[in-house]
Structure formats: C-alpha cells, structure tokens
Design a protein around this motif. Structure first.
Motif, PDB file in Angstrom:
ATOM      1  N   THR A  28       0.840  -1.204   0.000  1.00  0.00           N
ATOM      2  CA  THR A  28       0.000   0.000   0.000  1.00  0.00           C
ATOM      3  C   THR A  28       0.876   1.255   0.000  1.00  0.00           C
ATOM      4  OG1 THR A  28      -1.553  -1.243   1.346  1.00  0.00           O
ATOM      5  CG2 THR A  28      -1.958   1.120   1.137  1.00  0.00           C
ATOM      6  N   ASP A  29       1.908   1.238   0.867  1.00  0.00           N
ATOM      7  CA  ASP A  29       2.787   2.405   0.982  1.00  0.00           C
ATOM      8  C   ASP A  29       3.581   2.640  -0.294  1.00  0.00           C
ATOM      9  OD1 ASP A  29       1.826   2.566   3.496  1.00  0.00           O
ATOM     10  OD2 ASP A  29       3.699   2.080   4.528  1.00  0.00           O
ATOM     11  N   LEU A  30       3.950   1.543  -0.947  1.00  0.00           N
ATOM     12  CA  LEU A  30       4.753   1.663  -2.164  1.00  0.00           C
ATOM     13  C   LEU A  30       3.963   2.399  -3.255  1.00  0.00           C
ATOM     14  CD1 LEU A  30       7.543   0.960  -3.245  1.00  0.00           C
ATOM     15  CD2 LEU A  30       6.680  -1.301  -3.882  1.00  0.00           C
ATOM     16  N   TYR A  31       2.644   2.143  -3.258  1.00  0.00           N
ATOM     17  CA  TYR A  31       1.793   2.836  -4.221  1.00  0.00           C
ATOM     18  C   TYR A  31       1.852   4.347  -4.020  1.00  0.00           C
ATOM     19  CZ  TYR A  31      -0.399  -1.127  -6.523  1.00  0.00           C
ATOM     20  OH  TYR A  31      -0.612  -2.228  -7.294  1.00  0.00           O
ATOM     21  N   LYS A  32       1.971   4.755  -2.739  1.00  0.00           N
ATOM     22  CA  LYS A  32       1.988   6.199  -2.443  1.00  0.00           C
ATOM     23  C   LYS A  32       3.385   6.802  -2.524  1.00  0.00           C
ATOM     24  CE  LYS A  32      -1.119   5.146   1.329  1.00  0.00           C
ATOM     25  NZ  LYS A  32      -0.919   5.073   2.773  1.00  0.00           N
ATOM     26  N   ALA A  33       4.405   5.905  -2.523  1.00  0.00           N
ATOM     27  CA  ALA A  33       5.789   6.375  -2.369  1.00  0.00           C
ATOM     28  C   ALA A  33       6.230   7.338  -3.475  1.00  0.00           C
ATOM     29  CB  ALA A  33       6.754   5.201  -2.290  1.00  0.00           C
ATOM     30  N   THR A  34       5.834   7.041  -4.711  1.00  0.00           N
ATOM     31  CA  THR A  34       6.257   7.909  -5.813  1.00  0.00           C
ATOM     32  C   THR A  34       5.653   9.297  -5.649  1.00  0.00           C
ATOM     33  OG1 THR A  34       6.116   5.918  -7.159  1.00  0.00           O
ATOM     34  CG2 THR A  34       6.612   7.967  -8.309  1.00  0.00           C
ATOM     35  N   ARG A  62      16.467   3.962  -3.859  1.00  0.00           N
ATOM     36  CA  ARG A  62      16.346   3.982  -2.403  1.00  0.00           C
ATOM     37  C   ARG A  62      14.937   4.415  -2.033  1.00  0.00           C
ATOM     38  NH1 ARG A  62      19.983   1.313  -2.926  1.00  0.00           N
ATOM     39  NH2 ARG A  62      22.107   1.451  -2.111  1.00  0.00           N
ATOM     40  N   TRP A  63      14.362   3.742  -1.030  1.00  0.00           N
ATOM     41  CA  TRP A  63      13.038   4.135  -0.537  1.00  0.00           C
ATOM     42  C   TRP A  63      13.204   4.656   0.880  1.00  0.00           C
ATOM     43  CZ3 TRP A  63       8.337   0.315   0.263  1.00  0.00           C
ATOM     44  CH2 TRP A  63       7.223   1.054   0.720  1.00  0.00           C
ATOM     45  N   ASN A  64      13.014   5.948   1.052  1.00  0.00           N
ATOM     46  CA  ASN A  64      13.078   6.552   2.372  1.00  0.00           C
ATOM     47  C   ASN A  64      11.652   6.653   2.912  1.00  0.00           C
ATOM     48  OD1 ASN A  64      13.841   7.861   4.661  1.00  0.00           O
ATOM     49  ND2 ASN A  64      14.711   9.654   3.629  1.00  0.00           N
ATOM     50  N   ILE A  74      16.302  -4.757  -2.025  1.00  0.00           N
ATOM     51  CA  ILE A  74      16.178  -6.215  -1.986  1.00  0.00           C
ATOM     52  C   ILE A  74      14.788  -6.582  -1.454  1.00  0.00           C
ATOM     53  CG2 ILE A  74      17.146  -8.360  -1.022  1.00  0.00           C
ATOM     54  CD1 ILE A  74      19.449  -7.145  -2.293  1.00  0.00           C
ATOM     55  N   GLU A  75      14.235  -5.717  -0.563  1.00  0.00           N
ATOM     56  CA  GLU A  75      12.916  -5.993   0.009  1.00  0.00           C
ATOM     57  C   GLU A  75      11.773  -5.495  -0.850  1.00  0.00           C
ATOM     58  OE1 GLU A  75      11.959  -5.525   4.230  1.00  0.00           O
ATOM     59  OE2 GLU A  75      14.111  -5.112   4.494  1.00  0.00           O
ATOM     60  N   LEU A  79       8.404  -6.826  -4.348  1.00  0.00           N
ATOM     61  CA  LEU A  79       6.987  -6.465  -4.178  1.00  0.00           C
ATOM     62  C   LEU A  79       6.502  -5.656  -5.379  1.00  0.00           C
ATOM     63  CD1 LEU A  79       6.738  -5.364  -0.421  1.00  0.00           C
ATOM     64  CD2 LEU A  79       6.202  -7.587  -1.433  1.00  0.00           C
ATOM     65  N   ALA A  80       7.360  -4.745  -5.820  1.00  0.00           N
ATOM     66  CA  ALA A  80       7.007  -3.914  -6.974  1.00  0.00           C
ATOM     67  C   ALA A  80       6.866  -4.787  -8.221  1.00  0.00           C
ATOM     68  CB  ALA A  80       8.075  -2.843  -7.186  1.00  0.00           C
ATOM     69  N   GLU A  81       7.706  -5.798  -8.293  1.00  0.00           N
ATOM     70  CA  GLU A  81       7.686  -6.711  -9.432  1.00  0.00           C
ATOM     71  C   GLU A  81       6.377  -7.526  -9.430  1.00  0.00           C
ATOM     72  OE1 GLU A  81      10.000  -6.858 -11.826  1.00  0.00           O
ATOM     73  OE2 GLU A  81       9.179  -8.599 -12.852  1.00  0.00           O
ATOM     74  N   GLU A  82       6.027  -8.065  -8.255  1.00  0.00           N
ATOM     75  CA  GLU A  82       4.803  -8.878  -8.141  1.00  0.00           C
ATOM     76  C   GLU A  82       3.551  -8.090  -8.466  1.00  0.00           C
ATOM     77  OE1 GLU A  82       4.199 -10.943  -4.346  1.00  0.00           O
ATOM     78  OE2 GLU A  82       6.402 -11.126  -4.281  1.00  0.00           O
ATOM     79  N   THR A  83       3.491  -6.853  -7.983  1.00  0.00           N
ATOM     80  CA  THR A  83       2.277  -6.064  -8.149  1.00  0.00           C
ATOM     81  C   THR A  83       2.213  -5.363  -9.512  1.00  0.00           C
ATOM     82  OG1 THR A  83       3.406  -4.187  -7.134  1.00  0.00           O
ATOM     83  CG2 THR A  83       2.070  -5.547  -5.681  1.00  0.00           C
TER      84      THR A  83
END
Ligand code: C2E
Ligand code: CA
Ligand code: CA
Ligand code: CA
Length: 275
Positions: A28-34, A62-64, A74-75, A79-83
């Motif tokens: 969920t957070d990755l969606y908002k990260a950009t 890098r994801w801050n 690595i983490e 997830l980005a690949e799967e989604t």
C-alpha cells in the motif's frame, strides 16, 4: 515434545500473519511512495582500472519510508515486481537518472537496472526513447542492466527489444554474471556490451582460490569475446590491483565509493576535474 511442536506451530502462524500484514502495508505504501517523493535515486561510481578515473555511475533505487526509514531494494523491488508497480517505478528511475546524468560535468556512463516485467513489457522501447528525447541524454551514455534469468525463457521478442535498443546506441550489460544456471549459454544467445562479474565471487577472491580462478577466467573469456568487464563488490585496494593486473576493464564497490545521493556524484566528478 508434542506441546513444543504445537507452540512452535502457533508461533510460526503468528509470525506468518505478521509478515503478511507487513507485506500488505508495504505494498500500500509503495503505491503512495512515488507521489510522496519517498523514492530516491542514488549513484555508485564505476572506475576504469587502467587510469583510476570515473567511467560511470550505477543508479540504485532507495526508498526513504516516512515511518520505517530506508528500506532496501532487496525488500521492495520484489513487491514492486509482483504487483506490476515496477513498470511505473522503473520508468521513474530511468527518467530521474537520465535527467540528472544529462547535466553532469563529465559525459560518463549511466547504468540503470531493468526488472523482468520491464523487459517483457511492450512499452519498454517507447519509454526509453521518450526519456532520452525529453532529457537529451546521449543514448551512447546509457547502459541497461539485465540478468540472465530474464533471458532464460529466450523469448524472441525480448532479444529483439534489446537488439533494437542497441541499434539506437544504448548498451546492454549482463548483471550478476555467474550466479545463474546458464551464464555461458546466455552469452551465446545475446551480444552483451558488458559483463558485470557478480560481487559474491569478487568479495571471496582474497580468501578463496577457486573464486579468484573463476573471476580471472571470466575476465579472460570476456576479453577474448571483446566484451567489457566490470567487477562488482570491490572493497579493497588489493582486490582492485589484482583485477587490474588480470585485465578487468572497470570496477565498482565500496573501495571506490558507496551508493550516494546525486550531489555526491557531482562532488566526485568535480573533484576529478580539479585534479
Ligand atoms: P545490483 O544491481 O547487483 O546492485 C549492486 C548492489 O551491490 C547494490 O545493492 C550495492 O549497494 C551493492 N554493493 C556495491 N558495492 C558493494 C561492495 O563493495 N560491497 C557490498 N557488500 N555491496 C556492494 P543495493 O543498492 O542494495 O541494491 C540491491 C539490488 O536491488 C540491486 O543489485 C538490484 O538488483 C536491485 N535494484 C536496485 N535499484 C534498482 C532499480 O532501480 N531497478 C531495479 N529493477 N532493481 C534495482
Ligand atoms: Ca545492477
Ligand atoms: Ca549486480
Ligand atoms: Ca550482484
């Protein structure tokens, strides 16, 4: 023993539940990260062993995270690949890195990592073309890094896409060489411009004769095929000198510089320009 087994099982179950929940939160957070500007491109220097000069930089994501701080690629890349989010994130990294590189004081190379989804996506060519046009970066300075697992399926279309990129002047590197099942046959199937020797071999060179022998053999093989080599994970001067003596073209690793924010890349380049 039976109770232990059950309690272990329960613990495992809770642990799994926690992991799944954390995974969902991250997605969920990755969606908002950009949108939140939490993603950043760092740059790690690559050095020509012959003269010690910077030959290029690898862009590393890098994801801050606002609450958890820095999260390793690595983490979150898996997830980005799967989604499928990697398509959006990958295009962003490419654009941001090309935009920055276009204004560097030295016209050195820029390496950008591609993910499997990106190279299978029909949009890759138009995205790369568009980014090069809009940023004005010379295509000859861009190198895209792929791993052999991405080419294992041996899709004709993937090879055609990579070949078209090369026709346009972009270079294609084989990343993490030696870690897959068929590194050698992958070399035969595609005309790579560069081989990056995986850091697991390079980092073992000083204490493991077999690792050193493998690295040296890869360098010799690449040289005889006319392919440029980069050794990854070079952490000491001693290893850098061994690689140079062996005929390795370039090196990348903590000895030369850690992945760092864009400003540090500028400082490194300007430092060289001033002597
Ligand atoms: P990679 O492409 O093999 O990148 C090199 C990794 O080695 C980087 O880890 C870098 O920090 C690390 N490294 C460099 N020199 C040394 C050294 O001397 N010693 C040690 N121990 N490590 C060193 P990082 O930045 O954590 O990235 C991990 C992986 O995440 C990358 O491996 C790449 O597969 C992936 N990744 C990073 N950025 C992107 C991106 O923008 N797109 C995609 N698709 N993948 C990315
Ligand atoms: Ca890489
Ligand atoms: Ca690598
Ligand atoms: Ca590696």
């Amino acid at each position: 023993a039976k109770n232990d087994g059950r309690s272990t099982y329960r613990f495992f179950e809770d642990d799994m539940a926690a992991k799944i929940k954390q995974r969902q939160t991250l997605i969920t957070d990755l969606y908002k990260a950009t949108a939140n500007r939490e993603l950043e491109v760092y740059f790690q220097p690559q050095v020509t062993l012959e003269n010690g000069e910077i030959s290029g930089f690898e862009a590393l994501l890098r994801w801050n995270h606002s609450r958890y701080g820095f999260i390793s690629p690595i983490e979150f890349i898996p997830l980005a690949e799967e989604t499928g989010l990697i398509l959006e994130i990958g295009a962003w990294v490419l654009e941001e890195a090309c935009f920055l590189a276009a204004s560097w004081p030295k016209p050195v190379n820029l390496s950008v990592n591609l993910s499997p989804r990106q190279i299978y996506c029909e949009q890759l060519l138009p995205v790369v073309d568009d980014v090069l046009t809009r940023t004005g970066l010379d295509p000859g300075r861009l190198e895209l890094e792929v791993t052999e697992t991405m080419l294992l399926a041996d899709h004709l279309r993937v090879r055609q896409t990579l070949a078209k990129l090369q026709e346009g002047g972009v270079k294609i590197s084989m990343d993490d060489f030696g870690t897959g099942y068929s590194s050698l046959s992958t070399l035969r199937r595609f005309p790579f411009d560069r081989i990056k020797v995986d850091r697991s071999f390079v980092m073992s060179m000083s204490k493991d004769d077999d690792a050193r022998f493998i690295v040296n053999s890869v360098i010799d093989l690449a040289n005889s095929l006319g392919i440029v080599t980069t050794a990854e994970g070079v952490e000491t001067k001693e290893i850098a000198e061994q690689l140079k003596a062996e005929g390795c073209t370039e090196a990348q690793g903590y000895y030369f510089g850690k992945p760092s924010p864009p400003n540090q890349a500028l400082v490194w380049m300007l430092g060289e320009a001033n002597g």
